[in-house]
Design a protein around this motif. Structure first.
Motif, PDB file in Angstrom:
ATOM      1  N   SER A  67       1.060   5.257   1.202  1.00  0.00           N
ATOM      2  CA  SER A  67       0.964   6.443   1.509  1.00  0.00           C
ATOM      3  C   SER A  67       0.060   7.703   2.010  1.00  0.00           C
ATOM      4  O   SER A  67       1.171   8.212   1.019  1.00  0.00           O
ATOM      5  CB  SER A  67       2.035   6.386   3.252  1.00  0.00           C
ATOM      6  N   GLU A 126       3.024  10.302   1.007  1.00  0.00           N
ATOM      7  CA  GLU A 126       3.684   9.870  -0.601  1.00  0.00           C
ATOM      8  C   GLU A 126       3.787   9.786  -1.377  1.00  0.00           C
ATOM      9  O   GLU A 126       3.400  10.426  -2.673  1.00  0.00           O
ATOM     10  CB  GLU A 126       4.060   8.091  -0.441  1.00  0.00           C
ATOM     11  N   GLU A 136       0.338  -1.593   0.620  1.00  0.00           N
ATOM     12  CA  GLU A 136      -0.131  -0.308   0.235  1.00  0.00           C
ATOM     13  C   GLU A 136       1.381   0.927   0.445  1.00  0.00           C
ATOM     14  O   GLU A 136       1.707   1.018   0.443  1.00  0.00           O
ATOM     15  CB  GLU A 136      -0.915  -0.254   1.679  1.00  0.00           C
TER      16      GLU A 136
END
Length: 358
Positions: free
Chosen positions: A270, A273, A268
């Motif tokens: 963030s 990010e 995944e």
């Protein structure tokens, strides 16, 4: 054929880094990558010209790691052809058969067969310097196949030919390989060449194999940022993750734009990010001026900075509002010119998201 955890050092430099590959009988398998990535060293390890410090090489389950090249049943075509200039075409092709001490009548028969196969019948008495580049390449191929190898190794065999002749020789190599059914390992830095001739491709960089797959899988589903930018043409867009919309579906903020794409980085992402979006120029759709832009997903506005006519399409370099640039392909008949403002969209499935490495 199998390479298992193979590594090769030159001094402290690791030219091949823990490479594991399976190459299937009868296929054209291409090692593709930039200069210095380790592809030729890997080919030479298969041939037996280099011995790996780590790992093993297997032919049909037999460990040949330390076996001499002439015992492996391989034949290699080098980048510079490596023809004997003082020998005729016949003698160049016959050289390997003479080393095997075959009877003269059998040598003549096999050489005639090989030369006919590569379209050089009637040129037996010529010398390499009396031949064109394409003809020299055919002599090198004939010399390799005349010994009936189980594996044919080709190291950048077309790099010295002009563009038109490269296309012709590509077709001839594929046709010849299919006719003979020889397992072939092909080395090139030319992406188009690799895509057009290969059953499967291994993309290499810095001594490592990054992805192995069919040409269409490597092109359409690159697993690595390097692969995505090395194979074919691509546009790089930098942004920041703003939200997750599904399992691998994310929204990314790019300046004043919000783009939706598929995360192919694994794991995944963030919120906040930094990521890189990769798009193929042919996947952008140019909107007509009267199209209702409120209905368009992944909408981008920009000014056309550069137009290059390629033949089958126009290559457009478009500057976005935040200063980033994208490449878009338009119809060769498109009236779009430099200085025009255009709007484009791209499907989320065609917009790949990668983590931005530090």
């Amino acid at each position: 054929m199998r390479l298992e955890n193979v590594s090769k050092y030159f001094g402290r430099f690791k030219a091949v880094d823990n490479v594991t590959l399976d190459i299937y009988r009868g296929e054209i398998f291409t090692l593709l990558g930039p200069s210095g990535c380790g592809k030729t060293t890997t080919l030479r390890i298969i041939a037996g010209f280099e011995i790996p410090e780590e790992g093993h090489v297997f032919f049909n389950g037999r460990d040949v790691t330390f076996e001499k090249p002439y015992k492996r049943g391989v034949a290699m075509v080098f980048q510079n052809y490596a023809l004997w200039p003082h020998m005729t075409v016949f003698d160049n092709v016959a050289y390997g058969l003479k080393i095997k001490k075959l009877p003269k009548h059998e040598i003549r028969k096999k050489v005639r067969w090989a030369l006919e196969l590569v379209g050089l019948s009637g040129l037996e008495k010529r010398y390499p310097l009396q031949l064109s580049g394409g003809q020299q390449q055919r002599v090198a191929l004939a010399r390799a196949i005349v010994v009936e190898p189980s594996v044919l190794l080709l190291d950048e065999p077309l790099s010295n030919l002009d563009a038109k002749l490269r296309l012709k020789m590509r077709e001839e190599i594929v046709s010849l390989q299919r006719k003979l059914g020889i397992t072939t390992v092909y080395v090139t830095h030319d992406q188009e060449e690799a895509m057009s001739i290969s059953n499967r491709i291994a993309v290499m960089n810095k001594g490592r194999v990054l992805q192995v797959g069919s040409p269409i899988d490597v092109y359409m589903k690159p697993k690595d940022l390097f692969v995505a930018t090395f194979i074919g043409r691509s546009t790089i867009i930098r942004g920041v993750v703003s939200s997750q919309l599904g399992k691998d579906l994310y929204a990314v903020k790019v300046g004043s734009y919000k783009l939706i794409g598929i995360n192919v980085s694994g794991g995944e992402l963030s919120l906040g990010e930094k990521v890189i979006l990769i798009a193929r120029p042919e996947d952008f759709v140019i909107l007509d001026k009267d199209t209702n832009s409120t209905l368009a997903e992944n909408l981008l506005y920009g000014i056309v900075e550069l137009v290059m006519f390629i033949g089958s399409f126009k290559h457009l370099r478009v500057k976005l509002a935040d200063g980033q640039r994208i490449t878009v392909y338009a119809s060769p008949k498109s009236p779009i010119g430099e200085g025009d403002e255009i709007r484009v969209t791209i499907s989320p499935e065609d917009l790949k998201i990668y983590r931005e490495k530090a």
